[in-house]
Design an enzyme around this catalytic site. Structure first.
Site, mmCIF file in Angstrom:
data_model
loop_
_atom_site.group_PDB
_atom_site.id
_atom_site.type_symbol
_atom_site.label_atom_id
_atom_site.label_comp_id
_atom_site.label_asym_id
_atom_site.label_seq_id
_atom_site.Cartn_x
_atom_site.Cartn_y
_atom_site.Cartn_z
ATOM 1 N N GLY A 161 45.869 54.630 36.123
ATOM 2 C CA GLY A 161 44.500 55.001 35.775
ATOM 3 C C GLY A 161 44.518 56.115 34.752
ATOM 4 C CD GLN A 207 44.046 61.837 33.409
ATOM 5 O OE1 GLN A 207 43.502 60.771 33.663
ATOM 6 N NE2 GLN A 207 45.248 62.153 33.884
ATOM 7 C CB CYS A 239 47.532 63.748 38.316
ATOM 8 S SG CYS A 239 46.271 63.874 37.029
ATOM 9 C CG LEU A 240 49.489 59.622 33.916
ATOM 10 C CD1 LEU A 240 48.769 58.608 33.054
ATOM 11 C CD2 LEU A 240 50.995 59.421 33.857
ATOM 12 C CG HIS A 262 43.273 60.342 40.697
ATOM 13 N ND1 HIS A 262 44.372 60.968 41.264
ATOM 14 C CD2 HIS A 262 43.374 60.587 39.359
ATOM 15 C CE1 HIS A 262 45.077 61.577 40.313
ATOM 16 N NE2 HIS A 262 44.502 61.356 39.153
ATOM 17 C CD GLU A 263 41.986 57.728 36.988
ATOM 18 O OE1 GLU A 263 41.763 58.679 36.217
ATOM 19 O OE2 GLU A 263 43.127 57.469 37.419
ATOM 20 C CG HIS A 313 40.926 63.046 36.139
ATOM 21 N ND1 HIS A 313 41.581 64.242 35.948
ATOM 22 C CD2 HIS A 313 41.874 62.169 36.560
ATOM 23 C CE1 HIS A 313 42.879 64.088 36.240
ATOM 24 N NE2 HIS A 313 43.076 62.840 36.629
HETATM 25 O O1 GNR Z 1 49.375 56.967 37.667
HETATM 26 C C1 GNR Z 1 48.671 57.402 38.579
HETATM 27 N N1 GNR Z 1 48.974 57.076 39.865
HETATM 28 C C2 GNR Z 1 48.110 57.286 40.930
HETATM 29 C C3 GNR Z 1 48.607 57.097 42.216
HETATM 30 C C4 GNR Z 1 47.773 57.259 43.304
HETATM 31 C C5 GNR Z 1 46.450 57.604 43.136
HETATM 32 C C6 GNR Z 1 45.945 57.813 41.858
HETATM 33 C C7 GNR Z 1 46.769 57.656 40.766
HETATM 34 S S1 GNR Z 1 46.115 57.875 39.163
HETATM 35 C C8 GNR Z 1 47.555 58.306 38.268
HETATM 36 C C9 GNR Z 1 47.251 58.387 36.793
HETATM 37 C C10 GNR Z 1 46.264 59.513 36.525
HETATM 38 O O2 GNR Z 1 46.583 60.667 36.449
HETATM 39 N N2 GNR Z 1 45.006 59.191 36.452
HETATM 40 O O3 GNR Z 1 44.070 60.140 36.289
HETATM 41 NI NI NI Z 2 44.923 61.960 37.181
#
Ligand code: GNR
Ligand code: NI
Length: 166
Positions: free
Chosen positions: A46, A51, A93-94, A135-136, A139
């Site tokens: 995601g 980001q 999270c990236l 999660h997204e 953000h």
């Molecule tokens: O790559 C990602 N893996 C992930 C694993 C579990 C729950 C959410 C994520 S999102 C993350 C990529 C990212 O930072 N998205 O904002």
């Molecule tokens: Ni993230």
């Protein structure tokens, strides 16, 4: 298509609130396509606009297996229902590379969004996709997965983040 640089903590853009897209234009579609390419390249499942330094309310996701990818491109996504049942999943999270932690969230959610053709849509998610969409959307609201951890766990990660950012 183009790869976009991914922004890391403690950059302030990750704490800002993304603003709703008023009209879906070619520029919106290009941003989503570039974000998808950037997500696959990372690789991640995601990516939210903050980001890559944009404050448009857009996200991309693909939680499908490698041999059957399923790309989601969502504009102005919002959670309209969440289950009382929770589930615990290891998240990364990236924007916080090298730090993973278990996060407790509603197990299933229903979301409303605008698709790349400008049409309103609804979808329901569970499992990894449910964790990912929450999660997204976090953000887009300036919230990071570490904000869901205990104060102790969060401060342990944050200390390491600040140390490596020096
Ligand atoms: O790559 C990602 N893996 C992930 C694993 C579990 C729950 C959410 C994520 S999102 C993350 C990529 C990212 O930072 N998205 O904002
Ligand atoms: Ni993230």
């Amino acid at each position: 298509m183009a790869l976009l640089p991914i922004i890391h903590v403690p950059d302030d853009v990750l704490r800002q609130t993304a603003q709703p897209v008023q009209e879906v234009t070619a520029a919106t579609r290009k941003l989503l396509d570039d974000m998808a390419e950037t997500m696959y390249d990372a690789p991640g499942i995601g990516l939210a606009a903050n980001q890559v330094g944009s404050l448009e309310r857009v996200i991309v996701m693909d939680c499908g297996p490698d041999d059957s990818p399923e790309l989601w491109r969502m504009i102005n996504p919002e959670i309209i229902w969440e289950s009382d049942e929770t589930s615990t999943l290891e998240e990364g999270c990236l924007s916080i590379p090298g730090h993973n932690a278990e996060v407790v969230r509603p197990a299933s959610v229903r979301a409303r969004y605008i698709d790349i053709d400008g049409k309103p849509q609804e979808m329901e998610a569970d499992g990894l996709l449910a964790a990912c969409i929450q999660h997204e959307i976090d953000h887009l609201n300036g919230v990071l997965f570490i904000d869901h951890l205990s104060r102790l766990k969060k401060s342990m990660i944050w200390k390491k983040v600040l140390k490596s950012a020096r």
